[in-house]
Design a protein around this motif. Sequence first.
Motif, PDB file in Angstrom:
ATOM      1  N   GLN A 156       2.496   8.284  11.383  1.00 42.53           N
ATOM      2  CA  GLN A 156       3.460   7.183  11.254  1.00 42.53           C
ATOM      3  C   GLN A 156       3.363   6.253  12.460  1.00 42.53           C
ATOM      4  O   GLN A 156       3.317   5.033  12.298  1.00 42.53           O
ATOM      5  CB  GLN A 156       4.865   7.756  11.123  1.00 42.53           C
ATOM      6  N   GLN A 157       3.318   6.800  13.651  1.00 42.43           N
ATOM      7  CA  GLN A 157       3.225   5.976  14.861  1.00 42.43           C
ATOM      8  C   GLN A 157       1.902   5.216  14.918  1.00 42.43           C
ATOM      9  O   GLN A 157       1.861   4.058  15.346  1.00 42.43           O
ATOM     10  CB  GLN A 157       3.425   6.835  16.112  1.00 42.43           C
ATOM     11  N   GLN A 158       0.812   5.838  14.458  1.00 49.71           N
ATOM     12  CA  GLN A 158      -0.481   5.152  14.430  1.00 49.71           C
ATOM     13  C   GLN A 158      -0.466   4.006  13.412  1.00 49.71           C
ATOM     14  O   GLN A 158      -1.026   2.936  13.672  1.00 49.71           O
ATOM     15  CB  GLN A 158      -1.601   6.143  14.116  1.00 49.71           C
ATOM     16  N   LEU A 159       0.172   4.219  12.284  1.00 52.74           N
ATOM     17  CA  LEU A 159       0.275   3.153  11.282  1.00 52.74           C
ATOM     18  C   LEU A 159       1.090   1.985  11.834  1.00 52.74           C
ATOM     19  O   LEU A 159       0.724   0.817  11.645  1.00 52.74           O
ATOM     20  CB  LEU A 159       0.920   3.692  10.001  1.00 52.74           C
ATOM     21  N   ILE A 160       2.179   2.283  12.532  1.00 52.92           N
ATOM     22  CA  ILE A 160       3.015   1.232  13.115  1.00 52.92           C
ATOM     23  C   ILE A 160       2.229   0.458  14.165  1.00 52.92           C
ATOM     24  O   ILE A 160       2.255  -0.782  14.190  1.00 52.92           O
ATOM     25  CB  ILE A 160       4.315   1.832  13.705  1.00 52.92           C
ATOM     26  N   ALA A 161       1.514   1.160  15.021  1.00 50.73           N
ATOM     27  CA  ALA A 161       0.723   0.491  16.063  1.00 50.73           C
ATOM     28  C   ALA A 161      -0.345  -0.410  15.443  1.00 50.73           C
ATOM     29  O   ALA A 161      -0.540  -1.554  15.881  1.00 50.73           O
ATOM     30  CB  ALA A 161       0.087   1.530  16.984  1.00 50.73           C
ATOM     31  N   ALA A 162      -1.020   0.077  14.427  1.00 48.22           N
ATOM     32  CA  ALA A 162      -2.065  -0.712  13.773  1.00 48.22           C
ATOM     33  C   ALA A 162      -1.473  -1.920  13.049  1.00 48.22           C
ATOM     34  O   ALA A 162      -2.002  -3.032  13.129  1.00 48.22           O
ATOM     35  CB  ALA A 162      -2.868   0.162  12.819  1.00 48.22           C
TER      36      ALA A 162
ATOM     37  N   ALA B  94      -6.794  -1.770   4.745  1.00 52.65           N
ATOM     38  CA  ALA B  94      -7.852  -1.390   5.689  1.00 52.65           C
ATOM     39  C   ALA B  94      -7.308  -0.494   6.798  1.00 52.65           C
ATOM     40  O   ALA B  94      -7.930   0.510   7.160  1.00 52.65           O
ATOM     41  CB  ALA B  94      -8.506  -2.642   6.277  1.00 52.65           C
ATOM     42  N   LEU B  95      -6.132  -0.823   7.330  1.00 55.93           N
ATOM     43  CA  LEU B  95      -5.587   0.012   8.407  1.00 55.93           C
ATOM     44  C   LEU B  95      -5.162   1.382   7.872  1.00 55.93           C
ATOM     45  O   LEU B  95      -5.331   2.388   8.554  1.00 55.93           O
ATOM     46  CB  LEU B  95      -4.461  -0.692   9.162  1.00 55.93           C
ATOM     47  N   CYS B  96      -4.643   1.418   6.661  1.00 59.66           N
ATOM     48  CA  CYS B  96      -4.260   2.709   6.068  1.00 59.66           C
ATOM     49  C   CYS B  96      -5.491   3.570   5.815  1.00 59.66           C
ATOM     50  O   CYS B  96      -5.491   4.772   6.102  1.00 59.66           O
ATOM     51  CB  CYS B  96      -3.485   2.493   4.776  1.00 59.66           C
TER      52      CYS B  96
ATOM     53  N   PHE C 170       0.849  -1.187   0.000  1.00 62.42           N
ATOM     54  CA  PHE C 170       0.000   0.000   0.000  1.00 62.42           C
ATOM     55  C   PHE C 170       0.884   1.236   0.000  1.00 62.42           C
ATOM     56  O   PHE C 170       1.750   1.380   0.866  1.00 62.42           O
ATOM     57  CB  PHE C 170      -0.900   0.022   1.239  1.00 62.42           C
ATOM     58  N   PHE C 171       0.648   2.136  -0.953  1.00 60.83           N
ATOM     59  CA  PHE C 171       1.372   3.409  -0.990  1.00 60.83           C
ATOM     60  C   PHE C 171       0.592   4.415  -0.159  1.00 60.83           C
ATOM     61  O   PHE C 171      -0.588   4.681  -0.426  1.00 60.83           O
ATOM     62  CB  PHE C 171       1.544   3.908  -2.425  1.00 60.83           C
ATOM     63  N   ILE C 172       1.242   4.991   0.839  1.00 64.73           N
ATOM     64  CA  ILE C 172       0.590   5.919   1.756  1.00 64.73           C
ATOM     65  C   ILE C 172       0.746   7.354   1.286  1.00 64.73           C
ATOM     66  O   ILE C 172      -0.203   8.131   1.285  1.00 64.73           O
ATOM     67  CB  ILE C 172       1.170   5.756   3.181  1.00 64.73           C
ATOM     68  N   GLY C 173       1.957   7.732   0.917  1.00 66.01           N
ATOM     69  CA  GLY C 173       2.243   9.124   0.575  1.00 66.01           C
ATOM     70  C   GLY C 173       2.760   9.855   1.794  1.00 66.01           C
ATOM     71  O   GLY C 173       3.360   9.263   2.683  1.00 66.01           O
ATOM     72  N   GLU C 174       2.501  11.150   1.852  1.00 65.79           N
ATOM     73  CA  GLU C 174       3.020  11.982   2.940  1.00 65.79           C
ATOM     74  C   GLU C 174       2.273  11.713   4.247  1.00 65.79           C
ATOM     75  O   GLU C 174       1.039  11.675   4.266  1.00 65.79           O
ATOM     76  CB  GLU C 174       2.892  13.458   2.579  1.00 65.79           C
ATOM     77  N   ALA C 175       3.040  11.525   5.325  1.00 69.60           N
ATOM     78  CA  ALA C 175       2.467  11.297   6.650  1.00 69.60           C
ATOM     79  C   ALA C 175       3.343  11.998   7.686  1.00 69.60           C
ATOM     80  O   ALA C 175       4.569  12.037   7.534  1.00 69.60           O
ATOM     81  CB  ALA C 175       2.381   9.806   6.947  1.00 69.60           C
ATOM     82  N   ASP C 176       2.708  12.521   8.721  1.00 73.88           N
ATOM     83  CA  ASP C 176       3.479  13.145   9.794  1.00 73.88           C
ATOM     84  C   ASP C 176       3.873  12.082  10.822  1.00 73.88           C
ATOM     85  O   ASP C 176       3.473  10.913  10.712  1.00 73.88           O
ATOM     86  CB  ASP C 176       2.714  14.317  10.414  1.00 73.88           C
ATOM     87  N   SER C 177       4.639  12.470  11.824  1.00 76.80           N
ATOM     88  CA  SER C 177       5.157  11.502  12.797  1.00 76.80           C
ATOM     89  C   SER C 177       4.033  10.860  13.604  1.00 76.80           C
ATOM     90  O   SER C 177       4.110   9.675  13.941  1.00 76.80           O
ATOM     91  CB  SER C 177       6.193  12.142  13.713  1.00 76.80           C
ATOM     92  N   ARG C 178       2.975  11.593  13.921  1.00 75.97           N
ATOM     93  CA  ARG C 178       1.841  11.016  14.650  1.00 75.97           C
ATOM     94  C   ARG C 178       1.163   9.939  13.805  1.00 75.97           C
ATOM     95  O   ARG C 178       0.892   8.839  14.284  1.00 75.97           O
ATOM     96  CB  ARG C 178       0.838  12.111  15.016  1.00 75.97           C
TER      97      ARG C 178
ATOM     98  N   GLY D  36      -7.090   7.356   7.281  1.00 77.44           N
ATOM     99  CA  GLY D  36      -7.389   8.463   6.387  1.00 77.44           C
ATOM    100  C   GLY D  36      -6.608   8.477   5.083  1.00 77.44           C
ATOM    101  O   GLY D  36      -6.671   9.448   4.334  1.00 77.44           O
ATOM    102  N   PHE D  37      -5.891   7.400   4.785  1.00 77.33           N
ATOM    103  CA  PHE D  37      -5.129   7.337   3.533  1.00 77.33           C
ATOM    104  C   PHE D  37      -5.905   6.522   2.513  1.00 77.33           C
ATOM    105  O   PHE D  37      -6.462   5.480   2.830  1.00 77.33           O
ATOM    106  CB  PHE D  37      -3.752   6.711   3.781  1.00 77.33           C
ATOM    107  N   ASN D  38      -5.932   7.008   1.282  1.00 79.52           N
ATOM    108  CA  ASN D  38      -6.648   6.318   0.217  1.00 79.52           C
ATOM    109  C   ASN D  38      -5.670   5.754  -0.783  1.00 79.52           C
ATOM    110  O   ASN D  38      -4.637   6.361  -1.070  1.00 79.52           O
ATOM    111  CB  ASN D  38      -7.613   7.271  -0.487  1.00 79.52           C
TER     112      ASN D  38
END
Length: 171
Positions: free
Chosen positions: A55-61, A106-108, A45-53, A112-114
């Motif tokens: 990023q941490q939520q994606l890692i946790a999920a 699904a987690l992305c 899955f390509f996410i694109g630009e993400a801030d550090s918050r 809020g990432f499409n």
Amino acid sequence: MARLFFSLKFSDRQQQQLLPYQQQALSLCPQATAVALDNLHLTLFFIGEADSRQQQQLIAAASQINSPAFTLALDHLACFAKPKILYLAPSQIPTALTDLQRQVAALCKAEGFNDIHDKYRPHVTLARHGSYDGTLTVPPLTLTISEFALYQSAQCDGSLRYKPLQRFSLL
């Protein structure tokens, strides 16, 4: 902000095993530019630009994903017309890969990432800026996939590098 994506994590040995396929792709399309060996990957899955918050939520999920290790047979060499990339892909997509990709997507999306693509088409980009008409069945490269990772795409010393930020084991 960081440019991020989830991908299967290939070992150094597996990336080396992809080299003859890359060379074959370049022989079909000599004007193409090879992807750096340590950048070879298969995007989930390509996410694109993400801030550090984010990023941490994606890692946790992603750490909550429970998916089995699987084998992947790459045996199909072809080219996408847009963008002009030569790639290696599986002719048969393992169910475990499809399930893993759906969980990651699904987690992305929950964060809020499409997805920018209409349909998931797993492939390893071997070379860019080239074209080749047709497809070529090649001897299969069978890889055991035991982890995926969250990667950052960044410029480093004038070249694009994909750095794994967090790895996730497949059971």
